[in-house]
Design an enzyme around this catalytic site. Sequence first.
Site, short mmCIF file in Angstrom:
data_model
loop_
_atom_site.label_atom_id
_atom_site.label_comp_id
_atom_site.label_asym_id
_atom_site.label_seq_id
_atom_site.Cartn_x
_atom_site.Cartn_y
_atom_site.Cartn_z
N HIS A 153 0.82 -1.21 0.00
CA HIS A 153 0.00 0.00 0.00
C HIS A 153 0.86 1.27 0.00
CE1 HIS A 153 -2.81 -3.12 1.03
NE2 HIS A 153 -2.36 -3.22 2.27
N ARG A 154 2.08 1.14 -0.51
CA ARG A 154 3.04 2.25 -0.57
C ARG A 154 3.49 2.72 0.82
NH1 ARG A 154 2.93 0.26 -4.84
NH2 ARG A 154 3.06 1.29 -6.87
N LEU A 155 3.30 1.89 1.83
CA LEU A 155 3.78 2.21 3.18
C LEU A 155 5.18 1.63 3.33
CD1 LEU A 155 0.50 1.53 5.20
CD2 LEU A 155 1.35 3.69 4.23
#
Length: 218
Positions: free
Chosen positions: A196-198
């Site tokens: 999740h692009r974390l």
Amino acid sequence: MSDNDELQQIAHLRREYTKGGLRRRDLPADPLTLFERWLSQACEAKLADPTAMVVATVDEHGQPYQRIVLLKHYDEKGMVFYTNLGSRKAHQIENNPRVSLLFPWHTLERQVMVIGKAERLSTLEVMKYFHSRPRDSQIGAWVSKQSSRISARGILESKFLELKQKFQQGEVPLPSFWGGFRVSLEQIEFWQGGEHRLHDRFLYQRENDAWKIDRLAP
């Protein structure tokens, strides 16, 4: 396909990063320990050119330049690469020694960035490495006046054959215009792709004789 359609396709190119995370509790106190582990894993994964790194410099007008070179040695003093001292990057380093390095290990969803100052290696260090290179690579170092404009590749090939004949007996001498740089380790950032692009980012920053570690927002 129109240029706009192609642009839209590029805009939708993406993937999730799922290789794993990086947690503060798992970080060693010394960033070189983690760098060595990651480099070893890049080699074990048989990545193409795992020691390839981007070297970023700026010229006297503040214009940035980047190119890929190979890491040839590293220790607590810094990271080492070799080059033609007449090259654009060498001239820019002489003018402004502050540089950054980037190791882009895409397959492992990792990258490592190093910030520091570049300084010239001693002639002894350069000579030792130069004579460890394949003989044709030693001759190749003599051929190119790096970053200068040439009219055709044939000029380089003819010069190579000429010098190969010239140096066929004995040791190939070290060119006076060939050398190396060591980039000091002031900051080292480790990036691990996350879902999740974390992404996980940790910055090691040298403070006196110790390293301060901070987690950075992705």
